[in-house]
Design a protein around this motif. Sequence first.
Motif, PDB file in Angstrom:
ATOM      1  N   VAL A  54       0.856  -1.186   0.000  1.00  0.00           N
ATOM      2  CA  VAL A  54       0.000   0.000   0.000  1.00  0.00           C
ATOM      3  C   VAL A  54       0.894   1.238   0.000  1.00  0.00           C
ATOM      4  N   PHE A  89      -4.551   6.797  -0.656  1.00  0.00           N
ATOM      5  CA  PHE A  89      -3.823   5.534  -0.597  1.00  0.00           C
ATOM      6  C   PHE A  89      -4.266   4.618  -1.730  1.00  0.00           C
ATOM      7  N   ALA A 143      -5.895   0.468   2.437  1.00  0.00           N
ATOM      8  CA  ALA A 143      -6.125   1.715   1.700  1.00  0.00           C
ATOM      9  C   ALA A 143      -7.568   2.179   1.861  1.00  0.00           C
TER      10      ALA A 143
END
Length: 116
Positions: A45, A54, A65
């Motif tokens: 991530v 994200f 995320a």
Amino acid sequence: GGTTELCPALTGVFQHMFKAECHFINGTEKVRFVDRYIYNREPFVMFDSDVGHFVGFTPLGERWAKGWNSDPAIMEDERTAVDRHCRHNYGLAAPYLPVRRAPPSPSQSIPVHSQS
């Protein structure tokens, strides 16, 4: 017996790494903040200030995320990192950063001699 006899998955070495990067173009005129999370050398991530949220690269990363992107406090912290972390520390680091120059022009190149 020890713990590893009860759970073989606990043997070995695992690496969880966090890496924050500041990319500067022309001093602090254009600054990009990248926040990377890596598990066993695999990025899962990351946050990129140019993207603004994200992005997950694995199923776990996608879940993280999604959770982080829905948390206003986390998003505010990440989005302000460009100023709070990068621009703030630029003045401290600038005297020690290498000066990058443009690539040499053809007239400055080292001549290549052919062998006959």
